[in-house]
Each structure stands twice: as C-alpha cells, then as structure tokens.
Design a protein around this motif. Structure first.
Motif, short mmCIF file in Angstrom:
data_model
loop_
_atom_site.label_atom_id
_atom_site.label_comp_id
_atom_site.label_asym_id
_atom_site.label_seq_id
_atom_site.Cartn_x
_atom_site.Cartn_y
_atom_site.Cartn_z
N ALA A 125 29.53 -5.63 -20.57
CA ALA A 125 29.42 -7.04 -20.43
C ALA A 125 29.10 -7.82 -19.07
O ALA A 125 28.63 -9.21 -18.54
CB ALA A 125 30.11 -8.28 -21.81
N TYR A 126 30.17 -6.82 -18.85
CA TYR A 126 30.59 -7.47 -16.79
C TYR A 126 29.74 -7.38 -16.03
O TYR A 126 28.66 -7.10 -15.99
CB TYR A 126 31.71 -6.31 -16.71
N VAL A 127 29.86 -9.01 -15.28
CA VAL A 127 28.91 -8.93 -14.72
C VAL A 127 29.64 -9.33 -13.45
O VAL A 127 30.48 -10.74 -13.13
CB VAL A 127 28.11 -10.45 -14.70
N PRO A 128 29.48 -8.60 -12.63
CA PRO A 128 31.15 -8.71 -11.41
C PRO A 128 29.88 -10.12 -10.54
O PRO A 128 29.26 -10.65 -10.55
CB PRO A 128 30.68 -7.55 -10.58
N PRO A 129 31.17 -10.78 -10.09
CA PRO A 129 30.52 -11.66 -9.40
C PRO A 129 29.48 -11.33 -7.83
O PRO A 129 29.92 -10.20 -7.63
CB PRO A 129 31.99 -12.83 -8.87
N PRO A 130 29.11 -12.42 -7.30
CA PRO A 130 28.40 -12.60 -5.88
C PRO A 130 29.12 -11.82 -4.87
O PRO A 130 30.22 -12.64 -4.72
CB PRO A 130 27.27 -13.61 -5.91
N ARG A 131 28.90 -10.88 -4.28
CA ARG A 131 29.45 -10.44 -3.48
C ARG A 131 29.12 -11.69 -2.18
O ARG A 131 27.82 -12.11 -1.74
CB ARG A 131 29.48 -9.42 -2.47
N HIS A 132 29.64 -11.76 -1.03
CA HIS A 132 29.35 -12.75 -0.02
C HIS A 132 29.65 -11.84 1.32
O HIS A 132 30.77 -11.14 1.67
CB HIS A 132 30.69 -14.11 0.58
N GLU A 133 28.34 -12.17 1.76
CA GLU A 133 28.40 -10.67 3.32
C GLU A 133 28.92 -12.16 4.25
O GLU A 133 28.58 -12.70 4.27
CB GLU A 133 26.78 -10.30 3.05
N ALA A 134 29.55 -10.83 5.52
CA ALA A 134 29.98 -11.67 6.57
C ALA A 134 29.06 -12.17 7.18
O ALA A 134 27.83 -10.79 7.32
CB ALA A 134 30.47 -10.57 7.28
N LEU A 135 28.40 -12.84 8.00
CA LEU A 135 28.02 -13.27 8.92
C LEU A 135 28.35 -12.67 10.37
O LEU A 135 28.72 -11.70 10.81
CB LEU A 135 28.00 -14.79 9.23
#
Length: 128
Positions: free
Chosen positions: A118-128
């Motif tokens: 059931a785990y949904v990983p948090p969205p990854r923030h990509e480096a700009l």
C-alpha cells in the motif's frame, strides 16, 4: 576540518549498533536458529538444512559468529577432516530474544507485506 570516526569507534560507543549490525545481517539469525534446533552440526549438514546459503557465505557467517563468541567450532582430527559447530553459552543466551523476534515476525508478516504493497512513496523533487 571534519573528523571522521572509524567503524570501530562507533562500535565501542554504541553496543546496540555493534551487536545488531551482526544479528541483522541476512544469515546470522538463520544460522543461530538452525544450530539451536540441534546439539551440534557439521558444516555440510548446516548448509543442507539452510538450503539457499552458499558455501562461501555460510563459512563467512560462521566465522563472524565464532569471532563474536556465539558459535563454537570444533575440528576433529579424522580422515576426512570433520568440523562441528554448536552454540556457545552466549549464543544460547540469545535464543529467547531471537525467538521472540521470530514470533513477532510470524505474527505480523502479512501486515508488513500489506503495508509495503500500500505504500506510495512521496514525490521526488528533482534538482534544477
């Protein structure tokens, strides 16, 4: 200037980390559990009983458990050579907490598997 602590320093300062690092590896508890079911076992019987452990990994695991004082290795002067492994008093003292942990794992295995599914990983923030 940063000071880097060696693994030995952490081991001396944190007994929990030092001991659990060994017990938490992939094979140590399984080897200890298997030995707990028998008086002593030969290497080949131990390997056959565990099944999916390689000869090299079993050898390394037994060596580390012997180094930690949990397993006793007895070499017999026979032809062919025979080596038996058994739990030491220290190794036997670990059986009660180990069995409690194994019981907990058996009782909660499905809940852990369900949580993983059931785990949904948090969205990854990509480096700009």
């Amino acid at each position: 200037m940063a000071v880097h602590k060696s693994k030995v320093d952490w081991a001396e300062r944190c007994p929990i980390r030092d001991v659990l690092e060994r017990m938490g590896d992939r094979w140590s508890m399984l080897v200890l559990f298997t030995l707990s079911e028998h008086q002593s076992l030969r290497f080949s019987v131990l390997k056959t009983t565990i099944g999916d452990i390689s000869q090299r990994m079993l050898s390394q695991t037994l060596r580390r458990l012997e180094q930690d004082g949990l397993v006793l290795r007895t070499a017999h002067a026979t032809v062919p050579p025979r080596v038996d492994y058994e739990l030491t008093t220290l190794g036997q003292s670990f059986l009660l907490p180990m069995r409690q942990l194994l019981h907990w794992a058996e009782q909660n295995h499905q809940q852990v598997r369900d949580a993983r599914a059931a785990y949904v990983p948090p969205p990854r923030h990509e480096a700009l």
